[in-house]
Write a protein that holds these residues in place. Structure first.
Motif, PDB file in Angstrom:
ATOM      1  N   ALA A 197       0.732  -1.207   0.199  1.00 28.97           N
ATOM      2  CA  ALA A 197       0.212   0.046  -0.033  1.00 28.97           C
ATOM      3  C   ALA A 197       0.919   1.184   0.060  1.00 28.97           C
ATOM      4  N   PRO A 198       0.429   2.377  -0.486  1.00 34.70           N
ATOM      5  CA  PRO A 198       1.114   3.568  -0.679  1.00 34.70           C
ATOM      6  C   PRO A 198       1.454   4.149   0.852  1.00 34.70           C
ATOM      7  N   SER A 199       2.591   4.594   1.273  1.00 34.62           N
ATOM      8  CA  SER A 199       3.029   5.036   2.496  1.00 34.62           C
ATOM      9  C   SER A 199       2.256   6.349   2.696  1.00 34.62           C
ATOM     10  N   HIS A 200       2.432   6.843   3.801  1.00 42.05           N
ATOM     11  CA  HIS A 200       1.676   7.986   4.218  1.00 42.05           C
ATOM     12  C   HIS A 200       2.478   9.386   3.535  1.00 42.05           C
ATOM     13  N   GLN A 201       3.759   9.118   3.105  1.00 41.99           N
ATOM     14  CA  GLN A 201       4.488  10.052   2.464  1.00 41.99           C
ATOM     15  C   GLN A 201       4.038  10.228   0.842  1.00 41.99           C
ATOM     16  N   HIS A 202       3.430   9.131   0.332  1.00 40.25           N
ATOM     17  CA  HIS A 202       3.090   8.932  -1.227  1.00 40.25           C
ATOM     18  C   HIS A 202       1.502   9.074  -1.261  1.00 40.25           C
ATOM     19  N   HIS A 203       1.073   9.752  -2.146  1.00 37.44           N
ATOM     20  CA  HIS A 203      -0.289   9.719  -2.304  1.00 37.44           C
ATOM     21  C   HIS A 203      -0.669   8.785  -3.647  1.00 37.44           C
ATOM     22  N   LEU A 204      -2.213   8.584  -3.604  1.00 38.05           N
ATOM     23  CA  LEU A 204      -2.545   7.545  -4.787  1.00 38.05           C
ATOM     24  C   LEU A 204      -2.035   7.896  -6.004  1.00 38.05           C
ATOM     25  N   ASP A 205      -2.027   9.206  -6.238  1.00 39.36           N
ATOM     26  CA  ASP A 205      -1.380   9.357  -7.635  1.00 39.36           C
ATOM     27  C   ASP A 205       0.146   9.342  -8.122  1.00 39.36           C
ATOM     28  N   SER A 206       0.661   8.972  -7.139  1.00 39.34           N
ATOM     29  CA  SER A 206       2.147   8.779  -7.182  1.00 39.34           C
ATOM     30  C   SER A 206       2.343   7.761  -8.363  1.00 39.34           C
ATOM     31  N   HIS A 207       3.513   7.828  -9.095  1.00 40.10           N
ATOM     32  CA  HIS A 207       3.681   6.828 -10.264  1.00 40.10           C
ATOM     33  C   HIS A 207       4.139   5.528 -10.043  1.00 40.10           C
ATOM     34  N   GLY A 208       4.511   5.083  -8.624  1.00 41.95           N
ATOM     35  CA  GLY A 208       4.895   3.868  -8.361  1.00 41.95           C
ATOM     36  C   GLY A 208       3.549   2.921  -8.173  1.00 41.95           C
ATOM     37  N   PRO A 209       3.688   1.695  -8.395  1.00 45.00           N
ATOM     38  CA  PRO A 209       2.949   0.733  -8.199  1.00 45.00           C
ATOM     39  C   PRO A 209       2.462   0.414  -6.607  1.00 45.00           C
ATOM     40  N   PHE A 210       0.977   0.204  -6.387  1.00 41.24           N
ATOM     41  CA  PHE A 210       0.739  -0.137  -4.991  1.00 41.24           C
ATOM     42  C   PHE A 210      -0.488  -0.974  -5.182  1.00 41.24           C
ATOM     43  N   CYS A 211      -0.878  -1.540  -4.040  1.00 44.38           N
ATOM     44  CA  CYS A 211      -2.050  -2.456  -3.737  1.00 44.38           C
ATOM     45  C   CYS A 211      -2.569  -2.470  -2.475  1.00 44.38           C
ATOM     46  N   ALA A 212      -4.025  -2.133  -2.448  1.00 43.36           N
ATOM     47  CA  ALA A 212      -4.656  -1.893  -1.260  1.00 43.36           C
ATOM     48  C   ALA A 212      -4.916  -3.436  -0.842  1.00 43.36           C
ATOM     49  N   GLY A 213      -4.724  -4.457  -1.135  1.00 41.32           N
ATOM     50  CA  GLY A 213      -4.577  -5.646  -0.750  1.00 41.32           C
ATOM     51  C   GLY A 213      -5.638  -6.553  -1.479  1.00 41.32           C
ATOM     52  N   GLY A 214      -5.864  -7.977  -1.131  1.00 44.08           N
ATOM     53  CA  GLY A 214      -6.461  -8.945  -1.797  1.00 44.08           C
ATOM     54  C   GLY A 214      -5.236 -10.070  -2.252  1.00 44.08           C
ATOM     55  N   VAL A 215      -5.769 -10.867  -3.191  1.00 41.49           N
ATOM     56  CA  VAL A 215      -4.958 -11.495  -3.835  1.00 41.49           C
ATOM     57  C   VAL A 215      -5.076 -11.942  -5.506  1.00 41.49           C
ATOM     58  N   VAL A 216      -4.086 -12.538  -5.915  1.00 40.78           N
ATOM     59  CA  VAL A 216      -3.829 -13.025  -7.213  1.00 40.78           C
ATOM     60  C   VAL A 216      -3.812 -14.330  -7.316  1.00 40.78           C
ATOM     61  N   LEU A 217      -4.363 -15.056  -8.141  1.00 42.32           N
ATOM     62  CA  LEU A 217      -4.284 -16.515  -8.194  1.00 42.32           C
ATOM     63  C   LEU A 217      -3.944 -16.894  -9.783  1.00 42.32           C
ATOM     64  N   ALA A 218      -3.375 -17.724  -9.994  1.00 37.92           N
ATOM     65  CA  ALA A 218      -2.979 -18.332 -11.296  1.00 37.92           C
ATOM     66  C   ALA A 218      -2.656 -19.929 -11.361  1.00 37.92           C
ATOM     67  N   SER A 219      -3.057 -20.389 -12.450  1.00 34.85           N
ATOM     68  CA  SER A 219      -2.766 -21.779 -12.577  1.00 34.85           C
ATOM     69  C   SER A 219      -1.290 -22.009 -12.694  1.00 34.85           C
ATOM     70  N   ARG A 220      -0.833 -23.257 -12.137  1.00 35.90           N
ATOM     71  CA  ARG A 220       0.700 -23.769 -12.150  1.00 35.90           C
ATOM     72  C   ARG A 220       1.410 -23.149 -13.409  1.00 35.90           C
TER      73      ARG A 220
END
Length: 232
Positions: free
Chosen positions: A174-197
């Protein structure tokens, strides 16, 4: 016939000729004046017609310019309205994204949410073995609910519990307090990604992905409501 009679007859003939000449001259004068007046009237009407035609031509040009100007102003207004709508929609999405960042703060509720997201992803993939990727800070919570998620999936899908490998490569934090949502770096609020093997089937079930899906579905309704507010 004496000289006096001859002289009298000559004078009568002269008067007759003169009178006839005067009448003829008068007729010519009247006719000439009538022709002049007719020709003058025709010239005046022709000039009037030219003036009317020129006025109509210029009036049409003015009307065309007005229509073009009105159309340009209308298009500009529509663009402003659409831009304002986009700004509002983007602002709403940013606010929703900020709210998502607080979801993981409640560890108990977030743990249950992670389990539900894993089960949903397994039901979509229907694979006996999958690779799971999550945020580094969520690894412990994921491992805590992994067993119950596999059992619930197996019960609902009527299959054996799948093999789930937690990937050592993590989703962005998740973005740190020093960085906003519109920053260029990738971020994730949570959750999962599943993929086949083999990696051919991927199901992204992060909170950010779900927010995008909801917004895409709700966007026509949101725009309609915004338009009603503008026209009200």
């Amino acid at each position: 016939m004496n000289d006096a009679d001859v002289s009298r007859q000559i004078q009568q003939m002269v008067r007759f000729i003169r009178q006839e000449a005067e009448e003829k001259a008068n007729e010519i004068s009247v006719s000439a004046e009538e022709e002049f007046n007719i020709e003058k009237l025709q010239l005046v009407e022709a000039e009037k017609k030219k003036i009317r035609q020129e006025y109509e031509r210029k009036q049409k040009q003015v009307d065309v310019r007005r229509k073009i100007e009105y159309s340009m102003q209308l298009n500009a207004s529509r663009i402003k309205v659409l831009q304002a709508q986009d700004d509002v929609v983007n602002s709403m999405k940013e606010e929703a994204a900020k709210e998502l960042l607080t979801v993981s703060h409640d560890h108990y509720s977030y743990g249950n949410l992670l389990k539900d997201l894993i089960v949903q992803s397994l039901l979509r993939l229907k694979e006996p073995a999958v690779l799971l990727r999550c945020r580094k800070e969520d690894v412990q919570s994921v491992e805590h609910v992994l067993r119950s998620a596999k059992e619930e999936y197996a019960s609902r899908a009527h299959v054996h519990p799948p093999e789930i490998i937690v990937d050592h490569v993590h989703l962005p934090p998740a973005p740190s307090h020093q960085h906003h949502l519109d920053s260029h770096g990738p971020f994730c609020a949570g959750g999962v990604v599943l993929a086949s093997r083999d990696g051919k089937i991927v199901f992204e079930n992060t909170l950010d992905a779900r927010l995008d899906v909801v917004f895409r579905k709700k966007l026509p309704e949101i725009r309609k409501q915004l338009l009603c507010q503008v026209t009200a």
